[in-house]
Design a protein around this motif. Structure first.
Motif, PDB file in Angstrom:
ATOM      1  N   ALA A 101      18.775  16.754-104.905  1.00 15.46           N
ATOM      2  CA  ALA A 101      20.038  17.406-105.235  1.00 15.46           C
ATOM      3  C   ALA A 101      20.680  16.608-106.364  1.00 15.46           C
ATOM      4  CB  ALA A 101      20.971  17.453-104.032  1.00 15.46           C
ATOM      5  N   PRO A 102      21.445  17.249-107.231  1.00 11.74           N
ATOM      6  CA  PRO A 102      22.151  16.502-108.273  1.00 11.74           C
ATOM      7  C   PRO A 102      23.049  15.443-107.644  1.00 11.74           C
ATOM      8  CG  PRO A 102      22.271  18.868-108.696  1.00 11.74           C
ATOM      9  CD  PRO A 102      21.705  18.697-107.313  1.00 11.74           C
ATOM     10  N   LEU A 110      30.826  18.803 -99.175  1.00 11.84           N
ATOM     11  CA  LEU A 110      30.281  20.148 -99.325  1.00 11.84           C
ATOM     12  C   LEU A 110      31.262  21.051-100.071  1.00 11.84           C
ATOM     13  CD1 LEU A 110      28.001  22.146 -98.698  1.00 11.84           C
ATOM     14  CD2 LEU A 110      29.140  22.631 -96.516  1.00 11.84           C
ATOM     15  N   LEU A 111      32.560  20.896 -99.810  1.00 14.79           N
ATOM     16  CA  LEU A 111      33.558  21.719-100.502  1.00 14.79           C
ATOM     17  C   LEU A 111      33.523  21.522-102.003  1.00 14.79           C
ATOM     18  CD1 LEU A 111      36.744  21.436 -98.247  1.00 14.79           C
ATOM     19  CD2 LEU A 111      35.435  23.510 -98.757  1.00 14.79           C
ATOM     20  N   PHE A 118      24.028  23.300-105.605  1.00 15.65           N
ATOM     21  CA  PHE A 118      23.589  23.777-104.293  1.00 15.65           C
ATOM     22  C   PHE A 118      22.312  24.600-104.450  1.00 15.65           C
ATOM     23  CE2 PHE A 118      23.408  26.187-100.439  1.00 15.65           C
ATOM     24  CZ  PHE A 118      24.041  25.412 -99.478  1.00 15.65           C
ATOM     25  N   GLY A 119      22.279  25.450-105.468  1.00 14.13           N
ATOM     26  CA  GLY A 119      21.100  26.276-105.698  1.00 14.13           C
ATOM     27  C   GLY A 119      19.876  25.449-106.044  1.00 14.13           C
ATOM     28  N   PRO A 166      23.264  21.634 -94.851  1.00 16.79           N
ATOM     29  CA  PRO A 166      22.921  23.055 -94.887  1.00 16.79           C
ATOM     30  C   PRO A 166      21.548  23.329 -95.487  1.00 16.79           C
ATOM     31  CG  PRO A 166      25.188  22.723 -95.610  1.00 16.79           C
ATOM     32  CD  PRO A 166      24.578  21.363 -95.477  1.00 16.79           C
ATOM     33  N   VAL A 167      21.146  22.541 -96.483  1.00 21.36           N
ATOM     34  CA  VAL A 167      19.831  22.750 -97.099  1.00 21.36           C
ATOM     35  C   VAL A 167      18.715  22.473 -96.099  1.00 21.36           C
ATOM     36  CG1 VAL A 167      18.243  21.887 -98.870  1.00 21.36           C
ATOM     37  CG2 VAL A 167      20.632  22.336 -99.455  1.00 21.36           C
ATOM     38  N   LYS A 168      18.843  21.375 -95.356  1.00 22.77           N
ATOM     39  CA  LYS A 168      17.816  21.057 -94.354  1.00 22.77           C
ATOM     40  C   LYS A 168      17.859  22.048 -93.188  1.00 22.77           C
ATOM     41  CE  LYS A 168      15.877  17.296 -96.086  1.00 22.77           C
ATOM     42  NZ  LYS A 168      14.447  17.263 -96.478  1.00 22.77           N
ATOM     43  N   ALA A 169      19.028  22.561 -92.860  1.00 23.12           N
ATOM     44  CA  ALA A 169      19.108  23.587 -91.825  1.00 23.12           C
ATOM     45  C   ALA A 169      18.323  24.819 -92.258  1.00 23.12           C
ATOM     46  CB  ALA A 169      20.565  23.955 -91.551  1.00 23.12           C
ATOM     47  N   ALA A 170      18.444  25.185 -93.525  1.00 23.66           N
ATOM     48  CA  ALA A 170      17.680  26.315 -94.050  1.00 23.66           C
ATOM     49  C   ALA A 170      16.183  26.019 -94.010  1.00 23.66           C
ATOM     50  CB  ALA A 170      18.117  26.624 -95.479  1.00 23.66           C
TER      51      ALA A 170
END
Length: 260
Positions: A101-102, A110-111, A118-119, A166-170
């Motif tokens: 991630a950058p 996260l906010l 995020f993408g 959230p990325v790892k949850a996905a």
């Protein structure tokens, strides 16, 4: 039998290991473990800078396939699987140990994460596993095992893990859906969730040393895991002994995940 002298239960199996950066990488622990139980290795490196660290490790492990792989470049991803098809004709094991991630998005909350950051994190850390699975499946005509590396922050809030949660949850959800879709082909898919480890990727997390200390204090076994613990877990799951396991998220953390 101790893990220092494992049986060659995977003798002749073909394993692709991605995401190795140096001798501290989880991917390196997986490569060593698979080699010790008899598997033949294909190893990738991300770029020219990383190659200098990874190539000596690949040579020591006698990996006959050693290729660049930047997962944002479709030509490199396809070239890896084409090389495997030409040289081996099949594939039994795939380890995806890639996350990015950058820095500005990773170290902020996260906010504060950008849509672009995020993408990028989602594409490189999560969807690249789906792309690999798509290319690996045709080479696994007799079944196989796919592994992706997650973390406890996928299911519980870990301060400073930020957008990677959230990325790892996905990623874990992708493992479950791939396990469902690939199950009829005899291909098993697992998310592996190690405890905190001193890897290059983890060094970008804020207050990571604090996370390490807290994990060691909370673990029922009283100590941190290492990359070989992760590697031998994957090796076990790739053997016939685990033939009825698929779609799991397996914690390799000394028991930290059970603690309140």
């Amino acid at each position: 039998m101790s893990p220092e002298h494992p049986r060659p239960i995977l003798q002749g199996a073909k394993a692709l290991i991605t995401g190795m950066a140096n001798e501290h990488s989880i991917a390196y622990g997986c490569a060593r473990a698979f080699a010790e139980v008899g598997a033949e290795l294909a190893i990738t490196y991300a770029d020219d800078k990383t190659r200098g660290y990874v190539e000596p490790l690949a040579q020591a492990l006698k990996a006959p396939i050693f290729l660049p792989l930047n997962v944002t470049r479709p030509d490199e991803l396809e070239a890896v699987f084409e090389a495997i098809r030409q040289q081996w004709g099949s594939l039994d094991i795939l380890v995806h140990s890639i996350a990015w991630a950058p820095k500005q998005d990773l170290q902020g909350g996260l906010l504060d994460s950008s849509a672009e950051g995020f993408g990028q994190a989602m594409d490189i850390s999560c969807h690249s596993f789906v792309r690999m699975a798509r290319l690996a499946a045709p080479l696994m005509s007799h079944g196989g095992s796919l592994f992706a590396m997650s973390y406890y922050g996928a299911s519980k809030v870990v301060p400073n893990y930020n957008l990677m949660g959230p990325v790892k949850a996905a990623l874990e959800a992708c493992c479950r859906y791939l396990a469902y879709e690939l199950g009829p082909k005899g291909i098993r898919v697992h998310a592996i969730s190690p405890g905190p480890l001193k890897t290059r990727a983890a060094s970008g997390l804020k207050d990571f040393d604090l996370m390490l200390n807290q994990a060691a204090q909370r673990a029922p076994l009283g100590e941190l895991v290492d990359i070989m613990d992760v590697g031998f877990t994957c090796a076990y799951l790739a053997t016939p002994y685990a033939r009825r396991l698929s779609g799991e998220t397996l914690y390799v953390d000394g028991g930290v995940n059970i603690m309140a």
